[in-house]
Design a protein around this motif. Sequence first.
Motif, PDB file in Angstrom:
ATOM      1  N   VAL A  24       3.053   4.020  -2.251  1.00 35.76           N
ATOM      2  CA  VAL A  24       1.724   4.510  -1.908  1.00 35.76           C
ATOM      3  C   VAL A  24       1.469   5.831  -2.615  1.00 35.76           C
ATOM      4  CG1 VAL A  24       2.502   5.743   0.176  1.00 35.76           C
ATOM      5  CG2 VAL A  24       0.119   4.999  -0.008  1.00 35.76           C
ATOM      6  N   HIS A  25       0.234   6.015  -3.074  1.00 34.49           N
ATOM      7  CA  HIS A  25      -0.188   7.263  -3.698  1.00 34.49           C
ATOM      8  C   HIS A  25      -1.103   8.002  -2.718  1.00 34.49           C
ATOM      9  CE1 HIS A  25       1.270   5.138  -7.210  1.00 34.49           C
ATOM     10  NE2 HIS A  25       1.128   6.222  -7.946  1.00 34.49           N
ATOM     11  N   ILE A  26      -0.854   9.286  -2.518  1.00 32.43           N
ATOM     12  CA  ILE A  26      -1.676  10.102  -1.629  1.00 32.43           C
ATOM     13  C   ILE A  26      -2.669  10.887  -2.486  1.00 32.43           C
ATOM     14  CG2 ILE A  26      -1.703  11.932   0.085  1.00 32.43           C
ATOM     15  CD1 ILE A  26      -0.327   9.350   1.025  1.00 32.43           C
ATOM     16  N   PRO A  27      -3.953  10.587  -2.383  1.00 31.93           N
ATOM     17  CA  PRO A  27      -4.942  11.305  -3.202  1.00 31.93           C
ATOM     18  C   PRO A  27      -4.932  12.810  -2.920  1.00 31.93           C
ATOM     19  CG  PRO A  27      -5.915   9.365  -2.166  1.00 31.93           C
ATOM     20  CD  PRO A  27      -4.588   9.575  -1.525  1.00 31.93           C
ATOM     21  N   ASP A  28      -4.920  13.602  -3.970  1.00 31.42           N
ATOM     22  CA  ASP A  28      -4.877  15.049  -3.826  1.00 31.42           C
ATOM     23  C   ASP A  28      -6.230  15.586  -3.366  1.00 31.42           C
ATOM     24  OD1 ASP A  28      -3.395  17.431  -4.023  1.00 31.42           O
ATOM     25  OD2 ASP A  28      -4.370  17.934  -5.916  1.00 31.42           O
ATOM     26  N   LYS A  29      -6.180  16.576  -2.475  1.00 35.99           N
ATOM     27  CA  LYS A  29      -7.374  17.270  -1.975  1.00 35.99           C
ATOM     28  C   LYS A  29      -8.320  16.336  -1.214  1.00 35.99           C
ATOM     29  CE  LYS A  29      -7.147  20.647  -5.744  1.00 35.99           C
ATOM     30  NZ  LYS A  29      -7.851  21.271  -6.884  1.00 35.99           N
ATOM     31  N   LYS A  30      -7.759  15.273  -0.641  1.00 40.76           N
ATOM     32  CA  LYS A  30      -8.539  14.323   0.152  1.00 40.76           C
ATOM     33  C   LYS A  30      -7.904  14.179   1.534  1.00 40.76           C
ATOM     34  CE  LYS A  30     -11.287  13.133  -3.284  1.00 40.76           C
ATOM     35  NZ  LYS A  30     -12.738  13.451  -3.270  1.00 40.76           N
ATOM     36  N   ILE A  31      -8.613  13.498   2.429  1.00 41.20           N
ATOM     37  CA  ILE A  31      -8.073  13.171   3.752  1.00 41.20           C
ATOM     38  C   ILE A  31      -7.617  11.722   3.733  1.00 41.20           C
ATOM     39  CG2 ILE A  31      -8.552  12.920   6.213  1.00 41.20           C
ATOM     40  CD1 ILE A  31     -10.595  15.137   5.979  1.00 41.20           C
ATOM     41  N   THR A  32      -6.337  11.502   4.023  1.00 37.97           N
ATOM     42  CA  THR A  32      -5.786  10.154   4.098  1.00 37.97           C
ATOM     43  C   THR A  32      -5.413   9.850   5.539  1.00 37.97           C
ATOM     44  OG1 THR A  32      -4.903  10.172   1.843  1.00 37.97           O
ATOM     45  CG2 THR A  32      -3.875   8.651   3.401  1.00 37.97           C
ATOM     46  N   ALA A  33      -5.841   8.698   6.042  1.00 35.08           N
ATOM     47  CA  ALA A  33      -5.472   8.251   7.386  1.00 35.08           C
ATOM     48  C   ALA A  33      -4.562   7.038   7.263  1.00 35.08           C
ATOM     49  CB  ALA A  33      -6.710   7.898   8.197  1.00 35.08           C
ATOM     50  N   ILE A  34      -3.512   7.020   8.073  1.00 33.52           N
ATOM     51  CA  ILE A  34      -2.599   5.877   8.123  1.00 33.52           C
ATOM     52  C   ILE A  34      -2.824   5.180   9.455  1.00 33.52           C
ATOM     53  CG2 ILE A  34      -0.202   5.115   8.038  1.00 33.52           C
ATOM     54  CD1 ILE A  34       0.430   7.695   6.491  1.00 33.52           C
ATOM     55  N   ILE A  35      -3.151   3.889   9.403  1.00 35.47           N
ATOM     56  CA  ILE A  35      -3.435   3.129  10.617  1.00 35.47           C
ATOM     57  C   ILE A  35      -2.496   1.936  10.711  1.00 35.47           C
ATOM     58  CG2 ILE A  35      -5.868   3.836  10.615  1.00 35.47           C
ATOM     59  CD1 ILE A  35      -6.564   0.994   9.607  1.00 35.47           C
ATOM     60  N   GLY A  36      -2.390   1.376  11.905  1.00 33.78           N
ATOM     61  CA  GLY A  36      -1.541   0.213  12.127  1.00 33.78           C
ATOM     62  C   GLY A  36      -1.133   0.155  13.585  1.00 33.78           C
ATOM     63  N   SER A  37      -0.606  -0.970  14.014  1.00 37.17           N
ATOM     64  CA  SER A  37      -0.210  -1.138  15.406  1.00 37.17           C
ATOM     65  C   SER A  37       1.039  -0.328  15.721  1.00 37.17           C
ATOM     66  CB  SER A  37       0.039  -2.627  15.701  1.00 37.17           C
ATOM     67  OG  SER A  37       1.055  -3.124  14.844  1.00 37.17           O
ATOM     68  N   ASN A  38       1.342  -0.190  17.002  1.00 33.20           N
ATOM     69  CA  ASN A  38       2.532   0.548  17.420  1.00 33.20           C
ATOM     70  C   ASN A  38       3.785  -0.085  16.812  1.00 33.20           C
ATOM     71  OD1 ASN A  38       0.971   2.225  18.972  1.00 33.20           O
ATOM     72  ND2 ASN A  38       1.376   1.164  20.902  1.00 33.20           N
ATOM     73  N   GLY A  39       4.674   0.766  16.297  1.00 37.22           N
ATOM     74  CA  GLY A  39       5.931   0.270  15.754  1.00 37.22           C
ATOM     75  C   GLY A  39       5.868  -0.257  14.341  1.00 37.22           C
ATOM     76  N   CYS A  40       4.732  -0.076  13.668  1.00 32.69           N
ATOM     77  CA  CYS A  40       4.586  -0.634  12.313  1.00 32.69           C
ATOM     78  C   CYS A  40       5.185   0.265  11.236  1.00 32.69           C
ATOM     79  CB  CYS A  40       3.118  -0.911  12.003  1.00 32.69           C
ATOM     80  SG  CYS A  40       2.132   0.580  11.722  1.00 32.69           S
ATOM     81  N   GLY A  41       5.579   1.499  11.599  1.00 28.15           N
ATOM     82  CA  GLY A  41       6.211   2.376  10.624  1.00 28.15           C
ATOM     83  C   GLY A  41       5.395   3.583  10.216  1.00 28.15           C
ATOM     84  N   LYS A  42       4.286   3.845  10.898  1.00 31.01           N
ATOM     85  CA  LYS A  42       3.412   4.966  10.519  1.00 31.01           C
ATOM     86  C   LYS A  42       4.153   6.306  10.615  1.00 31.01           C
ATOM     87  CE  LYS A  42       0.304   4.192  13.675  1.00 31.01           C
ATOM     88  NZ  LYS A  42       0.972   3.083  14.395  1.00 31.01           N
ATOM     89  N   SER A  43       4.709   6.579  11.792  1.00 32.80           N
ATOM     90  CA  SER A  43       5.399   7.851  12.000  1.00 32.80           C
ATOM     91  C   SER A  43       6.662   7.938  11.157  1.00 32.80           C
ATOM     92  CB  SER A  43       5.746   8.029  13.483  1.00 32.80           C
ATOM     93  OG  SER A  43       4.571   8.126  14.262  1.00 32.80           O
ATOM     94  N   THR A  44       7.340   6.821  11.005  1.00 30.58           N
ATOM     95  CA  THR A  44       8.553   6.795  10.176  1.00 30.58           C
ATOM     96  C   THR A  44       8.224   7.159   8.739  1.00 30.58           C
ATOM     97  OG1 THR A  44       9.578   5.111  11.583  1.00 30.58           O
ATOM     98  CG2 THR A  44      10.436   5.331   9.341  1.00 30.58           C
ATOM     99  N   LEU A  45       7.117   6.645   8.242  1.00 32.65           N
ATOM    100  CA  LEU A  45       6.695   6.972   6.875  1.00 32.65           C
ATOM    101  C   LEU A  45       6.423   8.467   6.741  1.00 32.65           C
ATOM    102  CD1 LEU A  45       5.800   6.215   4.018  1.00 32.65           C
ATOM    103  CD2 LEU A  45       3.543   5.654   4.953  1.00 32.65           C
ATOM    104  N   LEU A  46       5.706   9.051   7.712  1.00 34.98           N
ATOM    105  CA  LEU A  46       5.413  10.481   7.668  1.00 34.98           C
ATOM    106  C   LEU A  46       6.696  11.311   7.685  1.00 34.98           C
ATOM    107  CD1 LEU A  46       2.334  10.195   7.861  1.00 34.98           C
ATOM    108  CD2 LEU A  46       2.373  11.840   9.736  1.00 34.98           C
TER     109      LEU A  46
END
Length: 264
Positions: A24-46
């Motif tokens: 995944v590429h995080i756009p610079d100087k932008k707001i990125t939101a990560i969504i998904g159901s519980n346990g899908c890996g959102k917090s782990t990725l962060l």
Amino acid sequence: MVRLFTDELNVGYSDRLIVKDLSVHIPDKKITAIIGSNGCGKSTLLKAMTRIISHQTGSIILDGENITKENTKVLAKKMAILPQSPESTSGLTVGELVSFGRFPYQSSFGRLTKKDYEVIDWALEVTRTKEFKFRPVDALSGGQRQRVWIAMALAQETDIIFLDEPTTYLDMAHQLEVLELLQKLNREQERTIVMVLHDLNQAARFADYIVALKEGEIVKAGNCEDVINHHVLRTVFQIDTEIGRDPRTNKPMCVTYNLLKGDS
């Protein structure tokens, strides 16, 4: 422009893989939101992208360098993270908590300099928490405490700020207050914001870029139009949605939804 990205990232605990071959590429100087159901890996990725936890294979690149090889203080000057459940602040005043954000800049003596105090006051001013400077953090409301934690992240003077569910446990007014503050930081100071959100309409309203995860893999990444639609939300959340338009932003919004039954 992209300063931060992952390449075929695999992250897990023991023998269980949570994030799988994720690029995944995080756009610079932008707001990125990560969504998904519980346990899908959102917090782990962060946590992996901020080096709180290690990853098994793949790479996380910031400014052309693998973050695993970066000096801790140098990395802390580039990115800050506000975790989902910040550690206890018992006995700390607001000013003391925010001063922790200056750790990457402190000498071995650990003393705050005039510049440190100036940055702390600036962070309090920006987040409208200066009036609480000498008040115990525990005496504040949930929304006030969240703004103080954001002030601590700002005191780190990083270009990139990660937030794991920054609106959790807040009422609607305080959720909006926090998200509008983050949007202001992005627009006026060009901070790159990366946050995990559960509310789809908040993600659509405030994010420039959305990453939708399911079982540790990206289902879709793109702008609101690309992600907040019937097909993607069906795949990610197993819900049948009606998508309309936010009358104030003209962005897509989830009007209502039903839970899909079985494999349909």
